[in-house]
Design an enzyme around this catalytic site. Sequence first.
Site, PDB file in Angstrom:
ATOM      1  N   ARG A 213       1.761   1.872  -3.514  1.00 39.18           N
ATOM      2  CA  ARG A 213       0.610   2.395  -4.271  1.00 39.18           C
ATOM      3  C   ARG A 213       0.270   3.819  -3.862  1.00 39.18           C
ATOM      4  NH1 ARG A 213      -4.202  -1.372  -3.607  1.00 39.18           N
ATOM      5  NH2 ARG A 213      -5.101   0.201  -4.967  1.00 39.18           N
TER       6      ARG A 213
ATOM      7  N   SER B  98     -15.937  -1.556 -14.619  1.00 39.02           N
ATOM      8  CA  SER B  98     -16.384  -2.766 -15.299  1.00 39.02           C
ATOM      9  C   SER B  98     -17.692  -3.274 -14.707  1.00 39.02           C
ATOM     10  CB  SER B  98     -15.309  -3.848 -15.206  1.00 39.02           C
ATOM     11  OG  SER B  98     -14.972  -4.067 -13.855  1.00 39.02           O
TER      12      SER B  98
ATOM     13  N   GLY C 145     -15.965   4.384 -16.459  1.00 41.33           N
ATOM     14  CA  GLY C 145     -14.679   3.754 -16.175  1.00 41.33           C
ATOM     15  C   GLY C 145     -14.733   2.660 -15.138  1.00 41.33           C
TER      16      GLY C 145
ATOM     17  N   HIS D 241     -14.878   2.832  -1.440  1.00 42.04           N
ATOM     18  CA  HIS D 241     -13.840   1.868  -1.057  1.00 42.04           C
ATOM     19  C   HIS D 241     -12.726   2.511  -0.235  1.00 42.04           C
ATOM     20  CE1 HIS D 241     -15.129  -0.867  -4.661  1.00 42.04           C
ATOM     21  NE2 HIS D 241     -16.025  -0.817  -3.703  1.00 42.04           N
TER      22      HIS D 241
ATOM     23  N   TYR E  87       0.827  -1.212   0.000  1.00 43.75           N
ATOM     24  CA  TYR E  87       0.000   0.000   0.000  1.00 43.75           C
ATOM     25  C   TYR E  87       0.861   1.262   0.000  1.00 43.75           C
ATOM     26  CZ  TYR E  87      -4.459  -2.302   0.109  1.00 43.75           C
ATOM     27  OH  TYR E  87      -5.561  -3.035  -0.258  1.00 43.75           O
TER      28      TYR E  87
ATOM     29  N   CYS F  81      -5.999   3.460  12.676  1.00 45.91           N
ATOM     30  CA  CYS F  81      -5.647   2.370  13.587  1.00 45.91           C
ATOM     31  C   CYS F  81      -6.490   1.152  13.216  1.00 45.91           C
ATOM     32  CB  CYS F  81      -5.911   2.787  15.027  1.00 45.91           C
ATOM     33  SG  CYS F  81      -5.716   1.425  16.183  1.00 45.91           S
TER      34      CYS F  81
ATOM     35  N   GLN G 272     -15.453   4.385  -6.753  1.00 42.59           N
ATOM     36  CA  GLN G 272     -14.852   3.172  -6.199  1.00 42.59           C
ATOM     37  C   GLN G 272     -13.354   3.356  -6.058  1.00 42.59           C
ATOM     38  OE1 GLN G 272     -16.792  -0.497  -8.296  1.00 42.59           O
ATOM     39  NE2 GLN G 272     -16.961   1.269  -9.637  1.00 42.59           N
ATOM     40  N   ASN G 273     -12.845   4.455  -6.585  1.00 42.65           N
ATOM     41  CA  ASN G 273     -11.402   4.670  -6.572  1.00 42.65           C
ATOM     42  C   ASN G 273     -10.941   5.129  -5.194  1.00 42.65           C
ATOM     43  OD1 ASN G 273     -11.565   4.043  -9.228  1.00 42.65           O
ATOM     44  ND2 ASN G 273     -11.381   6.137  -9.979  1.00 42.65           N
ATOM     45  N   VAL G 274      -9.755   4.687  -4.829  1.00 41.86           N
ATOM     46  CA  VAL G 274      -9.213   5.043  -3.519  1.00 41.86           C
ATOM     47  C   VAL G 274      -8.109   6.085  -3.659  1.00 41.86           C
ATOM     48  CG1 VAL G 274      -9.809   2.825  -2.456  1.00 41.86           C
ATOM     49  CG2 VAL G 274      -7.574   3.085  -3.577  1.00 41.86           C
TER      50      VAL G 274
HETATM   51  N1  APR Z   1     -11.772   5.825 -19.948  1.00 46.46           N
HETATM   52  C1  APR Z   1     -12.922   5.172 -19.624  1.00 46.46           C
HETATM   53  N2  APR Z   1     -12.946   3.887 -19.222  1.00 46.46           N
HETATM   54  C2  APR Z   1     -11.778   3.232 -19.149  1.00 46.46           C
HETATM   55  C3  APR Z   1     -10.533   3.834 -19.467  1.00 46.46           C
HETATM   56  C4  APR Z   1     -10.564   5.196 -19.884  1.00 46.46           C
HETATM   57  N3  APR Z   1      -9.448   5.859 -20.217  1.00 46.46           N
HETATM   58  N4  APR Z   1      -9.555   2.913 -19.289  1.00 46.46           N
HETATM   59  C5  APR Z   1     -10.172   1.793 -18.870  1.00 46.46           C
HETATM   60  N5  APR Z   1     -11.502   1.973 -18.796  1.00 46.46           N
HETATM   61  C6  APR Z   1     -12.549   1.059 -18.326  1.00 46.46           C
HETATM   62  C7  APR Z   1     -12.390  -0.369 -18.724  1.00 46.46           C
HETATM   63  O1  APR Z   1     -12.967  -0.579 -20.015  1.00 46.46           O
HETATM   64  C8  APR Z   1     -13.173  -1.062 -17.597  1.00 46.46           C
HETATM   65  O2  APR Z   1     -14.554  -1.118 -17.937  1.00 46.46           O
HETATM   66  O3  APR Z   1     -12.494   1.086 -16.929  1.00 46.46           O
HETATM   67  C9  APR Z   1     -12.999  -0.130 -16.404  1.00 46.46           C
HETATM   68  C10 APR Z   1     -12.058  -0.605 -15.349  1.00 46.46           C
HETATM   69  O4  APR Z   1     -12.606  -1.715 -14.720  1.00 46.46           O
HETATM   70  P1  APR Z   1     -11.941  -2.364 -13.421  1.00 46.46           P
HETATM   71  O5  APR Z   1     -10.475  -2.473 -13.621  1.00 46.46           O
HETATM   72  O6  APR Z   1     -12.703  -3.582 -13.093  1.00 46.46           O
HETATM   73  O7  APR Z   1     -12.113  -1.257 -12.277  1.00 46.46           O
HETATM   74  P2  APR Z   1     -13.346  -0.985 -11.317  1.00 46.46           P
HETATM   75  O8  APR Z   1     -14.633  -1.270 -11.997  1.00 46.46           O
HETATM   76  O9  APR Z   1     -13.124   0.375 -10.751  1.00 46.46           O
HETATM   77  O10 APR Z   1     -13.124  -2.055 -10.182  1.00 46.46           O
HETATM   78  C11 APR Z   1     -14.036  -2.035  -9.094  1.00 46.46           C
HETATM   79  O11 APR Z   1     -12.874  -3.731  -7.899  1.00 46.46           O
HETATM   80  O12 APR Z   1     -10.755  -4.504  -7.599  1.00 46.46           O
HETATM   81  C12 APR Z   1     -11.816  -3.909  -6.970  1.00 46.46           C
HETATM   82  O13 APR Z   1     -11.930  -2.406  -5.172  1.00 46.46           O
HETATM   83  C13 APR Z   1     -11.445  -2.541  -6.473  1.00 46.46           C
HETATM   84  O14 APR Z   1     -12.568  -0.424  -6.720  1.00 46.46           O
HETATM   85  C14 APR Z   1     -12.171  -1.597  -7.392  1.00 46.46           C
HETATM   86  C15 APR Z   1     -13.358  -2.427  -7.807  1.00 46.46           C
END
Ligand code: APR
Length: 247
Positions: A72, A191, A189, A121, A69, A129, A103-105
């Site tokens: 990161r 999945s 952005g 998240h 972490y 702590c 969902q981004n940290v």
């Molecule tokens: N613009 C728009 N979308 C994008 C770009 C971009 N430049 N680059 C990638 N993507 C899309 C991909 O097509 C995909 O649909 O972003 C998505 C990323 O998906 P994930 O990697 O699964 O990320 P996320 O959905 O945020 O994951 C959810 O899962 O691993 C855990 O806690 C973690 O918060 C995270 C959660």
Amino acid sequence: MTSSLPTSLVAALRAARRVAILTGAGVSAESGIPTFRDAQSGLWATYRPEELASPEAFRRNPRLVWEWYAMRRAAVLAAEPNAGHVALAELERLVPTLTLITQNVDGLHARAGSRDPLELHGNITKVRCSVEGTFYATWAEDGDLPPPCPACGAPLRPHVVWFGEQLPTDVLQQAWHAAEACDVFLSIGTSGLVEPAASLPRVAYSHGATVATINLDVRERSEERLFYLHARSGVLLPQLVAQLARA
Ligand code: APR
């Protein structure tokens, strides 16, 4: 890639009183922060997530988890918000009520100027702590790792939601309420594989909202209240904001 924005989506946003937006790792990809499921360069590529991002992992090997972490956190702090983050901050000024759920940290939405994003998240730049939950703004990295809590001696931990942990209830409730109440919901952005965030667009749709999904996975198409836009957020969102800003 999307060549032009659907005018009916722009019109829906223009008419909206309440907008809710869910973002995921894709929004930060253009800031150089890898997405979680990018097999080539993703943060998980050389590790199995359960080895690093779970309470069990932290109990088993707290130092490894802390150091991962810390790496990161350094990458996040070295990154800058991109045009997509900036556009979302501007959008806040163009619609009456906007709830930004992420969902981004990485904290990049706030650094771009978004007010109080709902961080489902957690936030990797914050440390608390592991027993009492007290937050600490500074901590020493030159002794034992993880550093001990100054108050009780328990290891400090990153302020993120690990696999197997509950999301913060109040934050999730606010996100759910925003999805139920919005006129337009944008899912950008992400999945949509991880619950409960993945349900938010469905909640919005079932309550009558127009829902647009913007990422690099979808096939471009639109139905009456559903839009799928294959586009990079750093390109599409500034276009969207520019169109909305036009009288
Ligand atoms: N613009 C728009 N979308 C994008 C770009 C971009 N430049 N680059 C990638 N993507 C899309 C991909 O097509 C995909 O649909 O972003 C998505 C990323 O998906 P994930 O990697 O699964 O990320 P996320 O959905 O945020 O994951 C959810 O899962 O691993 C855990 O806690 C973690 O918060 C995270 C959660």
